[in-house]
Design a protein around this motif. Structure first.
Motif, PDB file in Angstrom:
ATOM      1  N   THR A   1      26.846 -23.477   1.497  1.00 55.62           N
ATOM      2  CA  THR A   1      28.113 -23.801   2.173  1.00 55.62           C
ATOM      3  C   THR A   1      28.104 -23.214   3.577  1.00 55.62           C
ATOM      4  O   THR A   1      27.251 -22.392   3.917  1.00 55.62           O
ATOM      5  CB  THR A   1      29.338 -23.207   1.437  1.00 55.62           C
ATOM      6  N   LEU A   2      29.095 -23.605   4.343  1.00 58.51           N
ATOM      7  CA  LEU A   2      29.221 -23.048   5.699  1.00 58.51           C
ATOM      8  C   LEU A   2      29.382 -21.529   5.629  1.00 58.51           C
ATOM      9  O   LEU A   2      28.918 -20.807   6.509  1.00 58.51           O
ATOM     10  CB  LEU A   2      30.426 -23.689   6.391  1.00 58.51           C
ATOM     11  N   ASP A   3      29.997 -21.055   4.564  1.00 60.42           N
ATOM     12  CA  ASP A   3      30.188 -19.608   4.403  1.00 60.42           C
ATOM     13  C   ASP A   3      28.875 -18.849   4.201  1.00 60.42           C
ATOM     14  O   ASP A   3      28.838 -17.631   4.337  1.00 60.42           O
ATOM     15  CB  ASP A   3      31.080 -19.321   3.189  1.00 60.42           C
ATOM     16  N   ASP A   4      27.817 -19.585   3.859  1.00 60.54           N
ATOM     17  CA  ASP A   4      26.540 -18.916   3.566  1.00 60.54           C
ATOM     18  C   ASP A   4      25.592 -18.859   4.759  1.00 60.54           C
ATOM     19  O   ASP A   4      24.470 -18.377   4.606  1.00 60.54           O
ATOM     20  CB  ASP A   4      25.825 -19.646   2.410  1.00 60.54           C
ATOM     21  N   ILE A   5      26.026 -19.381   5.906  1.00 58.54           N
ATOM     22  CA  ILE A   5      25.078 -19.377   7.031  1.00 58.54           C
ATOM     23  C   ILE A   5      24.830 -17.948   7.509  1.00 58.54           C
ATOM     24  O   ILE A   5      25.703 -17.099   7.484  1.00 58.54           O
ATOM     25  CB  ILE A   5      25.526 -20.271   8.216  1.00 58.54           C
TER      26      ILE A   5
ATOM     27  N   THR B   1      31.309 -43.668  19.829  1.00 62.59           N
ATOM     28  CA  THR B   1      31.802 -42.507  20.575  1.00 62.59           C
ATOM     29  C   THR B   1      33.301 -42.667  20.815  1.00 62.59           C
ATOM     30  O   THR B   1      33.808 -43.776  20.923  1.00 62.59           O
ATOM     31  CB  THR B   1      31.064 -42.365  21.922  1.00 62.59           C
ATOM     32  N   TRP B   2      34.015 -41.557  20.852  1.00 58.61           N
ATOM     33  CA  TRP B   2      35.473 -41.486  20.998  1.00 58.61           C
ATOM     34  C   TRP B   2      36.207 -42.033  19.780  1.00 58.61           C
ATOM     35  O   TRP B   2      37.401 -42.310  19.864  1.00 58.61           O
ATOM     36  CB  TRP B   2      35.946 -42.240  22.263  1.00 58.61           C
ATOM     37  N   ALA B   3      35.513 -42.236  18.667  1.00 53.14           N
ATOM     38  CA  ALA B   3      36.201 -42.859  17.525  1.00 53.14           C
ATOM     39  C   ALA B   3      35.642 -42.364  16.204  1.00 53.14           C
ATOM     40  O   ALA B   3      35.315 -43.157  15.331  1.00 53.14           O
ATOM     41  CB  ALA B   3      36.082 -44.364  17.622  1.00 53.14           C
ATOM     42  N   TYR B   4      35.495 -41.070  16.076  1.00 59.95           N
ATOM     43  CA  TYR B   4      34.983 -40.577  14.792  1.00 59.95           C
ATOM     44  C   TYR B   4      35.550 -39.196  14.481  1.00 59.95           C
ATOM     45  O   TYR B   4      36.074 -38.515  15.354  1.00 59.95           O
ATOM     46  CB  TYR B   4      33.447 -40.541  14.778  1.00 59.95           C
ATOM     47  N   GLN B   5      35.421 -38.837  13.213  1.00 56.42           N
ATOM     48  CA  GLN B   5      35.842 -37.511  12.746  1.00 56.42           C
ATOM     49  C   GLN B   5      34.628 -36.787  12.191  1.00 56.42           C
ATOM     50  O   GLN B   5      33.756 -37.421  11.581  1.00 56.42           O
ATOM     51  CB  GLN B   5      36.834 -37.633  11.586  1.00 56.42           C
ATOM     52  N   LEU B   6      34.601 -35.477  12.381  1.00 55.30           N
ATOM     53  CA  LEU B   6      33.559 -34.642  11.780  1.00 55.30           C
ATOM     54  C   LEU B   6      34.244 -33.581  10.947  1.00 55.30           C
ATOM     55  O   LEU B   6      35.237 -32.997  11.400  1.00 55.30           O
ATOM     56  CB  LEU B   6      32.739 -33.941  12.873  1.00 55.30           C
ATOM     57  N   HIS B   7      33.743 -33.361   9.740  1.00 52.22           N
ATOM     58  CA  HIS B   7      34.302 -32.230   8.994  1.00 52.22           C
ATOM     59  C   HIS B   7      33.343 -31.659   7.947  1.00 52.22           C
ATOM     60  O   HIS B   7      32.451 -32.346   7.456  1.00 52.22           O
ATOM     61  CB  HIS B   7      35.657 -32.586   8.352  1.00 52.22           C
ATOM     62  N   PHE B   8      33.555 -30.380   7.680  1.00 46.36           N
ATOM     63  CA  PHE B   8      32.884 -29.686   6.591  1.00 46.36           C
ATOM     64  C   PHE B   8      33.921 -29.435   5.504  1.00 46.36           C
ATOM     65  O   PHE B   8      35.060 -29.073   5.815  1.00 46.36           O
ATOM     66  CB  PHE B   8      32.391 -28.296   7.037  1.00 46.36           C
ATOM     67  N   ASN B   9      33.544 -29.590   4.266  1.00 44.83           N
ATOM     68  CA  ASN B   9      34.379 -29.109   3.167  1.00 44.83           C
ATOM     69  C   ASN B   9      33.823 -27.763   2.721  1.00 44.83           C
ATOM     70  O   ASN B   9      32.618 -27.637   2.507  1.00 44.83           O
ATOM     71  CB  ASN B   9      34.342 -30.083   1.983  1.00 44.83           C
ATOM     72  N   VAL B  10      34.689 -26.781   2.593  1.00 52.83           N
ATOM     73  CA  VAL B  10      34.229 -25.451   2.188  1.00 52.83           C
ATOM     74  C   VAL B  10      35.198 -24.894   1.151  1.00 52.83           C
ATOM     75  O   VAL B  10      36.177 -24.223   1.489  1.00 52.83           O
ATOM     76  CB  VAL B  10      34.162 -24.475   3.393  1.00 52.83           C
ATOM     77  N   TRP B  11      34.974 -25.303  -0.074  1.00 53.73           N
ATOM     78  CA  TRP B  11      35.755 -24.709  -1.156  1.00 53.73           C
ATOM     79  C   TRP B  11      35.027 -25.044  -2.442  1.00 53.73           C
ATOM     80  O   TRP B  11      35.130 -26.161  -2.954  1.00 53.73           O
ATOM     81  CB  TRP B  11      37.189 -25.235  -1.193  1.00 53.73           C
ATOM     82  N   LYS B  12      34.293 -24.066  -2.916  1.00 55.21           N
ATOM     83  CA  LYS B  12      33.361 -24.328  -4.009  1.00 55.21           C
ATOM     84  C   LYS B  12      34.006 -24.993  -5.218  1.00 55.21           C
ATOM     85  O   LYS B  12      33.420 -25.860  -5.828  1.00 55.21           O
ATOM     86  CB  LYS B  12      32.679 -23.030  -4.442  1.00 55.21           C
ATOM     87  N   GLN B  13      35.213 -24.565  -5.573  1.00 49.34           N
ATOM     88  CA  GLN B  13      35.784 -25.049  -6.834  1.00 49.34           C
ATOM     89  C   GLN B  13      36.477 -26.399  -6.699  1.00 49.34           C
ATOM     90  O   GLN B  13      36.901 -26.967  -7.681  1.00 49.34           O
ATOM     91  CB  GLN B  13      36.780 -24.038  -7.397  1.00 49.34           C
TER      92      GLN B  13
ATOM     93  N   LEU C   1      24.823 -27.679   2.180  1.00 47.23           N
ATOM     94  CA  LEU C   1      25.591 -27.874   3.406  1.00 47.23           C
ATOM     95  C   LEU C   1      25.446 -29.285   3.977  1.00 47.23           C
ATOM     96  O   LEU C   1      24.341 -29.817   4.034  1.00 47.23           O
ATOM     97  CB  LEU C   1      25.104 -26.850   4.448  1.00 47.23           C
ATOM     98  N   HIS C   2      26.563 -29.873   4.390  1.00 47.57           N
ATOM     99  CA  HIS C   2      26.530 -31.189   5.028  1.00 47.57           C
ATOM    100  C   HIS C   2      27.768 -31.366   5.875  1.00 47.57           C
ATOM    101  O   HIS C   2      28.838 -30.878   5.546  1.00 47.57           O
ATOM    102  CB  HIS C   2      26.429 -32.309   3.981  1.00 47.57           C
ATOM    103  N   LEU C   3      27.566 -32.084   6.965  1.00 39.86           N
ATOM    104  CA  LEU C   3      28.656 -32.405   7.890  1.00 39.86           C
ATOM    105  C   LEU C   3      28.998 -33.880   7.697  1.00 39.86           C
ATOM    106  O   LEU C   3      28.124 -34.741   7.763  1.00 39.86           O
ATOM    107  CB  LEU C   3      28.159 -32.150   9.323  1.00 39.86           C
ATOM    108  N   HIS C   4      30.281 -34.147   7.413  1.00 36.64           N
ATOM    109  CA  HIS C   4      30.732 -35.539   7.247  1.00 36.64           C
ATOM    110  C   HIS C   4      31.018 -36.142   8.625  1.00 36.64           C
ATOM    111  O   HIS C   4      31.668 -35.517   9.457  1.00 36.64           O
ATOM    112  CB  HIS C   4      32.025 -35.597   6.437  1.00 36.64           C
TER     113      HIS C   4
END
Ligand code: 5GP
Length: 105
Positions: free
Chosen positions: A48-52, A77-89, A97-100
């Protein structure tokens, strides 16, 4: 035990690969939540992002760079979202780890 994404990276299970470089792979999400839904995945197994760690700082920055490169390649470009989910349960289903990257353009 290797993650599902490591199995994809090692071609043990199929996936739709959009882009690949030495340390990162980009695949189409098998259950897309938008018209375009990609996963930017480091080949190194980090849960997870917490483990970097200190030595992973470059790969995080490279993941964002690859996201912008893919966005340019797809002309979103100018039309997208990026996110990480970080909640194990709950939110994070795959513990590699992956970036959406999502876009409805
Ligand atoms: P998370 O909730 O962990 O942030 O998101 C994991 C994502 O990976 C989900 O959107 C899910 O649809 C996707 N996913 C899970 N297993 C596979 C797989 O085997 N192949 C592909 N292409 N995507 C997957």
């Amino acid at each position: 035990m290797s993650s599902i994404f490591t199995k994809i990276i090692n071609r043990e299970i199929p996936s739709d690969i959009v882009y690949e470089q030495e340390d990162i792979i980009v695949i189409k999400d098998m259950n897309p939540k938008a018209k375009i839904h990609l996963l930017i995945i480091p080949k190194k197994e980090i849960e997870t992002l917490d483990d970097i760690k200190q030595e992973d700082r470059n790969i995080i920055s490279e993941m964002f760079y690859v996201a912008t490169k893919v966005a340019k390649d797809l002309a979103i470009t100018w039309a997208y979202q990026l996110h990480f989910n970080v909640w194990k349960q709950w939110w994070q289903e795959v513990m590699h780890l992956h970036l959406h990257l999502l876009s409805d353009k």
